[in-house]
Design a protein around this motif. Structure first.
Motif, PDB file in Angstrom:
ATOM      1  N   GLY A 101       0.810  -1.213   0.000  1.00 20.85           N
ATOM      2  CA  GLY A 101       0.000   0.000   0.000  1.00 20.85           C
ATOM      3  C   GLY A 101       0.841   1.260   0.000  1.00 20.85           C
ATOM      4  N   GLY A 102       1.984   1.210   0.673  1.00 20.49           N
ATOM      5  CA  GLY A 102       2.884   2.355   0.662  1.00 20.49           C
ATOM      6  C   GLY A 102       3.383   2.658  -0.739  1.00 20.49           C
ATOM      7  N   ALA A 184       0.824   3.625 -15.222  1.00 22.04           N
ATOM      8  CA  ALA A 184       1.426   3.590 -13.890  1.00 22.04           C
ATOM      9  C   ALA A 184       0.983   2.364 -13.109  1.00 22.04           C
ATOM     10  CB  ALA A 184       1.064   4.862 -13.119  1.00 22.04           C
ATOM     11  N   ALA A 185      -0.291   1.987 -13.269  1.00 19.70           N
ATOM     12  CA  ALA A 185      -0.794   0.793 -12.576  1.00 19.70           C
ATOM     13  C   ALA A 185      -0.069  -0.458 -13.044  1.00 19.70           C
ATOM     14  CB  ALA A 185      -2.306   0.660 -12.796  1.00 19.70           C
ATOM     15  N   ALA A 206       2.575 -12.636  -3.836  1.00 19.54           N
ATOM     16  CA  ALA A 206       3.042 -11.349  -4.346  1.00 19.54           C
ATOM     17  C   ALA A 206       2.193 -10.906  -5.530  1.00 19.54           C
ATOM     18  CB  ALA A 206       4.506 -11.436  -4.745  1.00 19.54           C
ATOM     19  N   GLU A 207       1.875 -11.812  -6.414  1.00 18.86           N
ATOM     20  CA  GLU A 207       1.068 -11.473  -7.586  1.00 18.86           C
ATOM     21  C   GLU A 207      -0.342 -11.053  -7.192  1.00 18.86           C
ATOM     22  OE1 GLU A 207       1.383 -14.945  -9.980  1.00 18.86           O
ATOM     23  OE2 GLU A 207       3.477 -14.553 -10.548  1.00 18.86           O
ATOM     24  N   THR A 208      -0.910 -11.725  -6.190  1.00 21.34           N
ATOM     25  CA  THR A 208      -2.256 -11.376  -5.734  1.00 21.34           C
ATOM     26  C   THR A 208      -2.275  -9.979  -5.124  1.00 21.34           C
ATOM     27  OG1 THR A 208      -2.827 -13.696  -5.310  1.00 21.34           O
ATOM     28  CG2 THR A 208      -4.118 -12.016  -4.155  1.00 21.34           C
ATOM     29  N   ILE A 209      -1.298  -9.687  -4.280  1.00 18.85           N
ATOM     30  CA  ILE A 209      -1.215  -8.376  -3.637  1.00 18.85           C
ATOM     31  C   ILE A 209      -0.970  -7.290  -4.682  1.00 18.85           C
ATOM     32  CG2 ILE A 209       0.180  -6.956  -2.080  1.00 18.85           C
ATOM     33  CD1 ILE A 209       0.656  -9.508  -0.415  1.00 18.85           C
ATOM     34  N   ALA A 210      -0.088  -7.570  -5.631  1.00 16.42           N
ATOM     35  CA  ALA A 210       0.233  -6.591  -6.673  1.00 16.42           C
ATOM     36  C   ALA A 210      -0.974  -6.279  -7.536  1.00 16.42           C
ATOM     37  CB  ALA A 210       1.387  -7.109  -7.529  1.00 16.42           C
ATOM     38  N   ALA A 211      -1.715  -7.303  -7.889  1.00 16.38           N
ATOM     39  CA  ALA A 211      -2.893  -7.095  -8.729  1.00 16.38           C
ATOM     40  C   ALA A 211      -3.926  -6.230  -8.015  1.00 16.38           C
ATOM     41  CB  ALA A 211      -3.498  -8.442  -9.119  1.00 16.38           C
ATOM     42  N   ALA A 212      -4.119  -6.471  -6.725  1.00 18.42           N
ATOM     43  CA  ALA A 212      -5.098  -5.689  -5.961  1.00 18.42           C
ATOM     44  C   ALA A 212      -4.661  -4.233  -5.862  1.00 18.42           C
ATOM     45  CB  ALA A 212      -5.267  -6.296  -4.568  1.00 18.42           C
ATOM     46  N   ALA A 214      -2.695  -2.594  -7.927  1.00 20.93           N
ATOM     47  CA  ALA A 214      -2.788  -1.974  -9.253  1.00 20.93           C
ATOM     48  C   ALA A 214      -4.236  -1.624  -9.582  1.00 20.93           C
ATOM     49  CB  ALA A 214      -2.210  -2.913 -10.311  1.00 20.93           C
ATOM     50  N   ARG A 215      -5.169  -2.504  -9.218  1.00 21.33           N
ATOM     51  CA  ARG A 215      -6.597  -2.196  -9.441  1.00 21.33           C
ATOM     52  C   ARG A 215      -7.006  -0.961  -8.653  1.00 21.33           C
ATOM     53  NH1 ARG A 215      -7.206  -7.829  -9.066  1.00 21.33           N
ATOM     54  NH2 ARG A 215      -7.886  -7.645  -6.889  1.00 21.33           N
ATOM     55  N   GLU A 216      -6.542  -0.886  -7.405  1.00 22.18           N
ATOM     56  CA  GLU A 216      -6.888   0.255  -6.567  1.00 22.18           C
ATOM     57  C   GLU A 216      -6.327   1.555  -7.143  1.00 22.18           C
ATOM     58  OE1 GLU A 216      -6.442   1.613  -1.885  1.00 22.18           O
ATOM     59  OE2 GLU A 216      -6.314  -0.512  -2.423  1.00 22.18           O
ATOM     60  N   LEU A 217      -5.097   1.504  -7.635  1.00 25.66           N
ATOM     61  CA  LEU A 217      -4.512   2.692  -8.240  1.00 25.66           C
ATOM     62  C   LEU A 217      -5.281   3.079  -9.501  1.00 25.66           C
ATOM     63  CD1 LEU A 217      -2.291   4.842  -8.399  1.00 25.66           C
ATOM     64  CD2 LEU A 217      -0.937   3.205  -9.746  1.00 25.66           C
TER      65      LEU A 217
END
Length: 223
Positions: A101-102, A184-185, A206-212, A214-217
């Motif tokens: 998130g940071g 950027a996402a 890591a992929e699951t966290i990254a995807a979430a 990127a969606r939020e951004l």
């Protein structure tokens, strides 16, 4: 004890007299405008004090030199970013998601505050130490992840520096390349996967966290 040149930027400034506080604020405001357009080495102190409307001697009452000045200005912006990270992570308990998130907030800030991001990058060198007060949140999240066995042991000594470097490069890339939100996402997602796995996180997580993230951004609205 480690002392930081920008401690006045992140501590209570009530010890300053009203006049000194106004002078310092005027210098910082002038520095924001100048540092957004050129590096500190290309900014004469005369330009700073002229824009701030104060005597040249006042500069050295508050800052040791131009690098100290740039670091203080950068710290002001970094505190803005940290406040956004704190708000974003307020309801998040997973330390890995907090760390990610940071970086997401760093990307969002670069998209929405490009000039302030440029200022941040131009004075950031003095705030990369693990013990630096501005890094307390990241240190706590790394320590929590280590305690839960989520990161490799090497992250204890170098994880914070590693993550800060990734965030700095991401901000610089977004600003310099003038990326749009979707671009950027995509970059954020890739860097999160590489960064988290570099810290020792399992690839699928890591992929699951990254995807979430990127969606939020991608879904966040421009400020």
């Amino acid at each position: 004890m480690v002392k930081y040149a920008i401690s006045m930027s992140i501590a209570d400034q009530s010890s300053l007299s009203p006049r000194a506080a106004r002078t310092r604020a005027a210098l910082i405001a002038a520095g924001f405008d100048l540092l957004a357009d050129r590096p500190i080495d290309a900014i004469p102190i005369d330009d700073v004090v002229a824009r701030a409307g104060v005597a040249k001697g006042s500069f050295f009452n508050h800052f040791a030199d131009k690098q100290d000045f740039a670091a203080a200005i950068s710290a002001e912006v970094r505190m803005e970013v940290e406040a956004l990270v704190t708000a974003r992570n307020a309801a998040v308990s997973d330390p890995l998601e907090r760390i990610a998130g940071g970086m997401q907030i760093a990307a969002q800030f670069a998209l929405e505050q490009r000039r302030r991001s440029a200022v941040l990058m131009r004075g950031q060198g003095s705030s990369t130490a693990r013990a630096h007060p501005l890094n307390r949140g990241l240190v706590a999240d790394v320590e929590a992840a280590l305690a839960n066995g989520l990161l490799r042991p090497a992250a204890r000594e170098n994880g914070v520096l590693f993550w800060l470097a990734l965030c700095q490069m991401l901000i610089t890339h977004i600003v310099e390349r003038k990326l749009g939100r979707d671009e950027a996402a995509a970059v954020l997602s890739g860097m999160l996967v590489l960064g988290l796995t570099g810290l020792g996180v399992a690839a699928d997580r890591a992929e699951t966290i990254a995807a979430a993230a990127a969606r939020e951004l991608g879904a966040s609205s421009a400020g």
